[in-house]
Design an enzyme around this catalytic site. Sequence first.
Site, mmCIF file in Angstrom:
data_model
loop_
_atom_site.group_PDB
_atom_site.id
_atom_site.type_symbol
_atom_site.label_atom_id
_atom_site.label_comp_id
_atom_site.label_asym_id
_atom_site.label_seq_id
_atom_site.Cartn_x
_atom_site.Cartn_y
_atom_site.Cartn_z
ATOM 1 N N ASN A 57 0.837 -1.209 0.000
ATOM 2 C CA ASN A 57 0.000 0.000 0.000
ATOM 3 C C ASN A 57 0.865 1.249 0.000
ATOM 4 O O ASN A 57 0.578 2.218 -0.716
ATOM 5 C CB ASN A 57 -0.938 0.006 1.215
ATOM 6 C CG ASN A 57 -2.156 -0.852 0.995
ATOM 7 O OD1 ASN A 57 -3.070 -0.473 0.276
ATOM 8 N ND2 ASN A 57 -2.160 -2.044 1.579
ATOM 9 N N LEU A 113 0.984 -1.575 13.172
ATOM 10 C CA LEU A 113 0.203 -2.327 14.165
ATOM 11 C C LEU A 113 0.168 -1.719 15.558
ATOM 12 O O LEU A 113 -0.611 -2.154 16.396
ATOM 13 C CB LEU A 113 0.731 -3.772 14.245
ATOM 14 C CG LEU A 113 0.639 -4.566 12.939
ATOM 15 C CD1 LEU A 113 1.124 -6.001 13.141
ATOM 16 C CD2 LEU A 113 -0.782 -4.576 12.391
ATOM 17 N N ASN A 118 -6.441 5.303 8.502
ATOM 18 C CA ASN A 118 -6.004 3.914 8.513
ATOM 19 C C ASN A 118 -6.834 3.137 7.496
ATOM 20 O O ASN A 118 -7.944 3.552 7.140
ATOM 21 C CB ASN A 118 -6.224 3.325 9.910
ATOM 22 C CG ASN A 118 -5.754 1.883 10.004
ATOM 23 O OD1 ASN A 118 -4.694 1.516 9.485
ATOM 24 N ND2 ASN A 118 -6.542 1.033 10.655
ATOM 25 N N HIS A 166 -8.346 -0.771 6.939
ATOM 26 C CA HIS A 166 -8.564 -2.063 7.593
ATOM 27 C C HIS A 166 -9.104 -3.042 6.559
ATOM 28 O O HIS A 166 -10.016 -2.697 5.787
ATOM 29 C CB HIS A 166 -9.560 -1.888 8.752
ATOM 30 C CG HIS A 166 -9.732 -3.140 9.545
ATOM 31 N ND1 HIS A 166 -8.790 -3.578 10.450
ATOM 32 C CD2 HIS A 166 -10.718 -4.077 9.541
ATOM 33 C CE1 HIS A 166 -9.197 -4.721 10.979
ATOM 34 N NE2 HIS A 166 -10.358 -5.044 10.446
ATOM 35 N N ASP A 218 -9.228 0.698 15.327
ATOM 36 C CA ASP A 218 -10.306 0.539 14.332
ATOM 37 C C ASP A 218 -11.637 1.186 14.723
ATOM 38 O O ASP A 218 -12.700 0.702 14.333
ATOM 39 C CB ASP A 218 -10.554 -0.963 14.048
ATOM 40 C CG ASP A 218 -9.289 -1.673 13.604
ATOM 41 O OD1 ASP A 218 -8.468 -1.033 12.929
ATOM 42 O OD2 ASP A 218 -9.132 -2.860 13.928
HETATM 43 C C1 GRF Z 1 -3.233 -4.168 4.546
HETATM 44 O O1 GRF Z 1 -3.980 -5.300 4.260
HETATM 45 C C2 GRF Z 1 -4.033 -3.204 5.389
HETATM 46 O O2 GRF Z 1 -5.406 -3.372 5.281
HETATM 47 C C3 GRF Z 1 -3.608 -3.543 6.784
HETATM 48 O O3 GRF Z 1 -2.270 -3.930 6.686
HETATM 49 C C4 GRF Z 1 -2.022 -4.487 5.409
HETATM 50 C C5 GRF Z 1 -0.754 -3.889 4.875
HETATM 51 O O4 GRF Z 1 -0.379 -4.512 3.693
HETATM 52 N N1 GRF Z 1 -3.844 -2.431 7.676
HETATM 53 P P1 GRF Z 1 0.862 -4.004 2.852
HETATM 54 O O5 GRF Z 1 2.097 -4.092 3.744
HETATM 55 O O6 GRF Z 1 0.580 -2.608 2.435
HETATM 56 O O7 GRF Z 1 0.937 -4.940 1.699
#
Ligand code: GRF
Length: 201
Positions: free
Chosen positions: A26, A97, A114, A116, A157
């Site tokens: 992401n 986290l 954020n 989720h 969340d």
């Molecule tokens: C994602 O699935 C997001 O929803 C969650 O953490 C994950 C991160 O994935 N909060 P990446 O490291 O960006 O692939």
Amino acid sequence: MTSVLVNPVSSSHKSIAIFASGTGTNAKNIIEHFSQHPFINVQLVVCNKPTAGVVDIAAANQIPALLIDKEKFFRGTGYLNELKEAQIDFIVLAGFLWKIPQTLVDAYRNRIVNIHPALLPKFGGKGMYGTKVHEAVIAAGETESGITIHYANEDYDKGDIIFQASCPVLREDSAESLAERIHGLEHKHYAKVIDKIMIEL
Ligand code: GRF
């Protein structure tokens, strides 16, 4: 005739810090989205795991990575000074986290988002991250899951929901196949939603 020079870039410029501690797909997507943006840039990646993939993604994109320490993060002003020094206007959590300490929530109220990997308010809260979310969705027999983009506050969340998108949960899905479908939704929407919020800031 006199002319007034106005610099639209500096007057409206906004900088993002991405907080991430995982693979960083992401983060990569968001960095790419804003790489050509006229007045929004990703200025900093904040990470609590030196070996996380997101650190390499930051380096590949010439973005500084700030490696943070748990003790300092949760004590006093945490890393607020470092964020202020980097002139961060907006914080994007993308696979981060740790809970966000009160100092940061107060300093960046409605400026921390954020993502989720499920349709909140279901399947959220402490311990609900990564594969565990998808396992719980499948175990509950849900026929639909999705993503939730929300403001982050001091609770896991729980902040106001900004955007949701859904996808089917197939009978034959494993946590991994569902995770892949959800990742597709995240990559499609997260950067665009951030862009829209920041334009309205
Ligand atoms: C994602 O699935 C997001 O929803 C969650 O953490 C994950 C991160 O994935 N909060 P990446 O490291 O960006 O692939």
